[in-house]
Motif scaffolding. Structure first.
Motif, PDB file in Angstrom:
ATOM      1  N   VAL A  77       7.827   8.870   8.376  1.00  0.00           N
ATOM      2  CA  VAL A  77       7.080  10.072   8.749  1.00  0.00           C
ATOM      3  C   VAL A  77       7.313  11.190   7.733  1.00  0.00           C
ATOM      4  CG1 VAL A  77       6.918  11.921  10.462  1.00  0.00           C
ATOM      5  CG2 VAL A  77       7.006   9.540  11.209  1.00  0.00           C
ATOM      6  N   ILE A  78       8.564  11.401   7.362  1.00  0.00           N
ATOM      7  CA  ILE A  78       8.891  12.457   6.400  1.00  0.00           C
ATOM      8  C   ILE A  78       8.280  12.148   5.040  1.00  0.00           C
ATOM      9  CG2 ILE A  78      10.797  13.551   5.137  1.00  0.00           C
ATOM     10  CD1 ILE A  78      12.478  13.194   7.695  1.00  0.00           C
ATOM     11  N   ASN A  79       8.307  10.873   4.662  1.00  0.00           N
ATOM     12  CA  ASN A  79       7.708  10.484   3.388  1.00  0.00           C
ATOM     13  C   ASN A  79       6.230  10.857   3.325  1.00  0.00           C
ATOM     14  OD1 ASN A  79       6.044   7.808   2.209  1.00  0.00           O
ATOM     15  ND2 ASN A  79       7.518   8.714   0.802  1.00  0.00           N
ATOM     16  N   HIS A  80       5.486  10.556   4.381  1.00  0.00           N
ATOM     17  CA  HIS A  80       4.054  10.864   4.380  1.00  0.00           C
ATOM     18  C   HIS A  80       3.787  12.361   4.495  1.00  0.00           C
ATOM     19  CE1 HIS A  80       3.292   6.497   5.769  1.00  0.00           C
ATOM     20  NE2 HIS A  80       3.097   6.608   4.473  1.00  0.00           N
ATOM     21  N   GLN A  81       4.691  13.086   5.163  1.00  0.00           N
ATOM     22  CA  GLN A  81       4.517  14.533   5.292  1.00  0.00           C
ATOM     23  C   GLN A  81       4.755  15.251   3.959  1.00  0.00           C
ATOM     24  OE1 GLN A  81       3.609  16.492   7.888  1.00  0.00           O
ATOM     25  NE2 GLN A  81       3.788  18.305   6.594  1.00  0.00           N
ATOM     26  N   TRP A  84       9.911   6.039   1.807  1.00  0.00           N
ATOM     27  CA  TRP A  84       9.069   4.920   2.240  1.00  0.00           C
ATOM     28  C   TRP A  84       9.897   3.653   2.440  1.00  0.00           C
ATOM     29  CZ3 TRP A  84       8.414   0.383  -0.599  1.00  0.00           C
ATOM     30  CH2 TRP A  84       8.967   0.385  -1.880  1.00  0.00           C
ATOM     31  N   LEU A  85      11.113   3.649   1.889  1.00  0.00           N
ATOM     32  CA  LEU A  85      11.988   2.488   2.053  1.00  0.00           C
ATOM     33  C   LEU A  85      12.414   2.283   3.506  1.00  0.00           C
ATOM     34  CD1 LEU A  85      14.166   2.941  -1.143  1.00  0.00           C
ATOM     35  CD2 LEU A  85      12.506   1.128  -0.697  1.00  0.00           C
ATOM     36  N   GLY A  86      12.097   3.241   4.363  1.00  0.00           N
ATOM     37  CA  GLY A  86      12.330   3.032   5.785  1.00  0.00           C
ATOM     38  C   GLY A  86      11.614   1.794   6.294  1.00  0.00           C
ATOM     39  N   VAL A  87      10.477   1.450   5.685  1.00  0.00           N
ATOM     40  CA  VAL A  87       9.753   0.238   6.074  1.00  0.00           C
ATOM     41  C   VAL A  87      10.607  -0.997   5.799  1.00  0.00           C
ATOM     42  CG1 VAL A  87       7.653  -1.112   5.774  1.00  0.00           C
ATOM     43  CG2 VAL A  87       7.569   1.374   5.562  1.00  0.00           C
ATOM     44  N   GLN A  88      11.350  -0.979   4.688  1.00  0.00           N
ATOM     45  CA  GLN A  88      12.211  -2.113   4.363  1.00  0.00           C
ATOM     46  C   GLN A  88      13.304  -2.285   5.423  1.00  0.00           C
ATOM     47  OE1 GLN A  88      11.524  -4.059   1.500  1.00  0.00           O
ATOM     48  NE2 GLN A  88       9.699  -2.783   1.518  1.00  0.00           N
ATOM     49  N   LEU A  89      13.820  -1.173   5.932  1.00  0.00           N
ATOM     50  CA  LEU A  89      14.821  -1.255   6.999  1.00  0.00           C
ATOM     51  C   LEU A  89      14.218  -1.905   8.238  1.00  0.00           C
ATOM     52  CD1 LEU A  89      16.595   2.235   6.758  1.00  0.00           C
ATOM     53  CD2 LEU A  89      16.847   0.218   5.303  1.00  0.00           C
ATOM     54  N   ALA A 133      -2.006  -0.923  -0.387  1.00  0.00           N
ATOM     55  CA  ALA A 133      -3.225  -0.428  -1.042  1.00  0.00           C
ATOM     56  C   ALA A 133      -4.463  -1.186  -0.577  1.00  0.00           C
ATOM     57  CB  ALA A 133      -3.080  -0.543  -2.556  1.00  0.00           C
ATOM     58  N   ASN A 134      -4.314  -2.047   0.410  1.00  0.00           N
ATOM     59  CA  ASN A 134      -5.431  -2.815   0.964  1.00  0.00           C
ATOM     60  C   ASN A 134      -6.421  -1.858   1.635  1.00  0.00           C
ATOM     61  OD1 ASN A 134      -7.145  -4.595   2.233  1.00  0.00           O
ATOM     62  ND2 ASN A 134      -5.548  -5.683   3.363  1.00  0.00           N
ATOM     63  N   LYS A 135      -7.635  -1.781   1.136  1.00  0.00           N
ATOM     64  CA  LYS A 135      -8.624  -0.821   1.631  1.00  0.00           C
ATOM     65  C   LYS A 135      -9.207  -1.213   2.988  1.00  0.00           C
ATOM     66  CE  LYS A 135      -9.929   0.834  -2.969  1.00  0.00           C
ATOM     67  NZ  LYS A 135     -11.022   1.016  -3.944  1.00  0.00           N
ATOM     68  N   THR A 136      -8.909  -2.403   3.465  1.00  0.00           N
ATOM     69  CA  THR A 136      -9.391  -2.843   4.779  1.00  0.00           C
ATOM     70  C   THR A 136      -8.634  -2.159   5.907  1.00  0.00           C
ATOM     71  OG1 THR A 136      -9.866  -4.996   3.790  1.00  0.00           O
ATOM     72  CG2 THR A 136      -9.891  -4.888   6.174  1.00  0.00           C
ATOM     73  N   LEU A 137      -7.454  -1.639   5.636  1.00  0.00           N
ATOM     74  CA  LEU A 137      -6.595  -1.060   6.664  1.00  0.00           C
ATOM     75  C   LEU A 137      -7.170   0.249   7.194  1.00  0.00           C
ATOM     76  CD1 LEU A 137      -3.241  -1.512   4.700  1.00  0.00           C
ATOM     77  CD2 LEU A 137      -4.020  -2.964   6.600  1.00  0.00           C
ATOM     78  N   TRP A 138      -7.299   0.357   8.505  1.00  0.00           N
ATOM     79  CA  TRP A 138      -7.707   1.626   9.101  1.00  0.00           C
ATOM     80  C   TRP A 138      -6.590   2.658   8.974  1.00  0.00           C
ATOM     81  CZ3 TRP A 138     -10.136  -0.388  14.311  1.00  0.00           C
ATOM     82  CH2 TRP A 138     -11.438  -0.834  14.064  1.00  0.00           C
ATOM     83  N   VAL A 139      -5.379   2.207   9.157  1.00  0.00           N
ATOM     84  CA  VAL A 139      -4.199   3.059   9.000  1.00  0.00           C
ATOM     85  C   VAL A 139      -3.289   2.366   7.994  1.00  0.00           C
ATOM     86  CG1 VAL A 139      -2.240   4.164  10.141  1.00  0.00           C
ATOM     87  CG2 VAL A 139      -4.390   3.860  11.394  1.00  0.00           C
ATOM     88  N   GLN A 140      -2.811   3.102   7.020  1.00  0.00           N
ATOM     89  CA  GLN A 140      -2.087   2.480   5.910  1.00  0.00           C
ATOM     90  C   GLN A 140      -0.876   1.691   6.360  1.00  0.00           C
ATOM     91  OE1 GLN A 140      -0.041   5.060   3.100  1.00  0.00           O
ATOM     92  NE2 GLN A 140      -0.870   3.882   1.395  1.00  0.00           N
ATOM     93  N   VAL A 141      -0.167   2.183   7.388  1.00  0.00           N
ATOM     94  CA  VAL A 141       1.073   1.515   7.798  1.00  0.00           C
ATOM     95  C   VAL A 141       0.831   0.151   8.431  1.00  0.00           C
ATOM     96  CG1 VAL A 141       2.310   3.689   8.121  1.00  0.00           C
ATOM     97  CG2 VAL A 141       1.111   2.652  10.065  1.00  0.00           C
ATOM     98  N   PHE A 170       1.187   6.003  15.074  1.00  0.00           N
ATOM     99  CA  PHE A 170       0.300   7.139  15.310  1.00  0.00           C
ATOM    100  C   PHE A 170       0.499   8.317  14.364  1.00  0.00           C
ATOM    101  CE2 PHE A 170       0.407   5.019  19.501  1.00  0.00           C
ATOM    102  CZ  PHE A 170      -0.960   4.865  19.714  1.00  0.00           C
ATOM    103  N   HIS A 171       1.574   8.319  13.562  1.00  0.00           N
ATOM    104  CA  HIS A 171       1.862   9.549  12.838  1.00  0.00           C
ATOM    105  C   HIS A 171       0.836   9.871  11.758  1.00  0.00           C
ATOM    106  CE1 HIS A 171       3.673   6.857   9.797  1.00  0.00           C
ATOM    107  NE2 HIS A 171       3.531   7.852   8.955  1.00  0.00           N
ATOM    108  N   GLN A 172       0.270   8.867  11.091  1.00  0.00           N
ATOM    109  CA  GLN A 172      -0.685   9.167  10.024  1.00  0.00           C
ATOM    110  C   GLN A 172      -1.995   9.769  10.541  1.00  0.00           C
ATOM    111  OE1 GLN A 172      -0.507   5.416   7.630  1.00  0.00           O
ATOM    112  NE2 GLN A 172      -0.010   6.784   5.943  1.00  0.00           N
ATOM    113  N   PRO A 173      -2.668   9.162  11.545  1.00  0.00           N
ATOM    114  CA  PRO A 173      -3.855   9.839  12.074  1.00  0.00           C
ATOM    115  C   PRO A 173      -3.542  11.189  12.712  1.00  0.00           C
ATOM    116  CG  PRO A 173      -3.335   7.858  13.348  1.00  0.00           C
ATOM    117  CD  PRO A 173      -2.500   7.820  12.122  1.00  0.00           C
TER     118      PRO A 173
END
Length: 380
Positions: A25-29, A41-46, A147-155, A312-315
């Protein structure tokens, strides 16, 4: 000699879920504002490591209960699909609202346009299929899955991998009577290691990209819950440490440090996960004491709703930026950022109570303790 037996529940796992979600969340903010926040963004790796630990526990529980493949997958679908679909609805609603406010109704409706296949993929978490499919048409696939453009939400990119992990673990239950889950895990992981020695990053989107991150969590589970004696436990820990040294060295040799979001840095990302896995092992004896502290309790609260916060954080951030004028420099920017983070958290909490909590599986994912200690060959 029997190894140390810890309580079934590892409370700090929930706290680490909270840490991982807040990092994202902080990364995107604050994206692009500092080197520190850009690395969050490395939080995803965790999350991948935590998922490996928890799904290994779920598979072990399934083995003890004689759970079938359909039953296992039904629990996974019940857990992830309702909040996921709700997040897609929210994302579409925000896209429509943003387009309408900025360009009128026509633009709002245009933001909802897309191929039927794209809608199907987003409803079924199969957006990843677009990446290898692009090769068939001669198009250049994205360098990274997000970077897949098919994704409605990047995460959603990470959930594509989680879905594949769940399916493979479910299949392991199906084949367990014939082969044994331990052998399947060892064989599959060995094949992935060999594949990535020669083709890491060749094409993203399939489970081989992040299976070793997931497997790190499985090894942590084996080390803490299934090792029959202290010697076996130490051997698993040495395996994690040796793998860390190897992949960190290879990452340095290939120039993968520092990590960035623009490139698929296989060894460096895996190194972060292995380091985190070793940290989980070392922190396990401190779990009971740490879980009583205020900081850990707050992080566990965030961890309990981390899936909703992640979804939900990105939308929600897009909606906040539409409703609230952007901050300038100094104090106004601080207020804007604090308001944005609070807004995202509150919306995620409300949606967690509405569309996630009612669908949580009532039985804990981790296995019920048994008098005897199972061997690693039986564990997932």
């Amino acid at each position: 000699m029997v190894g140390i037996q810890y309580p079934r529940r590892y409370e700090l796992i929930d706290a680490w879920r909270g840490v991982a979600s807040l990092l994202v969340v902080i990364n995107h903010q604050f994206l692009g504002r500092s080197a520190l926040t850009d690395q969050m963004w490395l939080g995803v790796q965790l999350f991948f490591v935590i998922s490996g630990y928890c799904i290994a526990a779920a598979v072990d529980d399934g083995l003890q209960r004689g759970m079938s493949f359909p039953a296992f997958m039904a629990r996974r679908v019940r857990r992830i699909w309702p909040p996921y679909v709700a997040s897609g609805v929210v994302a579409l609603a925000v896209a429509f609202l943003v387009g309408t406010v900025r360009g009128g109704l026509a633009r709002g409706l245009a933001n909802l346009e897309g191929p039927v296949l794209e809608y199907v993929q987003n409803l079924t978490l199969t957006q990843w299929v677009s990446i290898p499919a692009s090769l068939v048409g001669g198009a250049e696939p994205p360098a990274v899955a997000w970077a897949n453009k098919t994704l409605w939400v990047q995460v959603y990119w990470s959930l594509n991998y989680e879905e594949q992990f769940y399916l493979l673990c479910g299949v392991s239950l199906l084949l367990a009577p014939l082969v044994g889950v331990g052998r399947l895990f060892a064989l599959g992981t060995g094949v992935v290691v060999i594949f990535n020695l020669f083709t890491a990053g060749l094409i993203t989107g399939t489970f081989v990209d992040y299976w070793l991150q997931f497997a790190t969590g499985v090894l942590v589970f084996l080390r803490l819950r299934k090792a029959p004696d202290e010697k076996s436990a130490r051997q698993l820990e040495v395996l994690l440490f040796s793998a860390l040294v190897l992949v960190a060295t290879r990452a340095a040799w290939q120039g993968e440090w520092p990590l960035t979001q623009e490139h698929y840095q296989f060894h460096a990302q895996l190194g972060v996960c292995l380091l985190f896995g070793l940290l989980l092992v070392r922190l396990r004896p401190l779990d009971a004491v740490a879980s009583t502290t205020t900081v850990v309790r707050l992080l566990r609260s965030a961890g309990h709703m981390s899936y909703s916060l992640y979804l939900f954080h990105q939308p929600t951030l897009k909606l906040y930026r539409l409703l609230v004028p952007a901050g300038g420099d100094g104090v106004s920017q601080v207020f804007f950022d604090v308001g944005a983070l609070g807004f995202q958290y509150l919306v995620a909490y409300g949606l967690h109570r509405l569309v996630e909590r009612p669908f949580l599986n009532s039985r804990p994912a981790e296995p019920v303790p048994t008098p005897s200690v199972a061997s690693p060959a039986r564990a997932a």
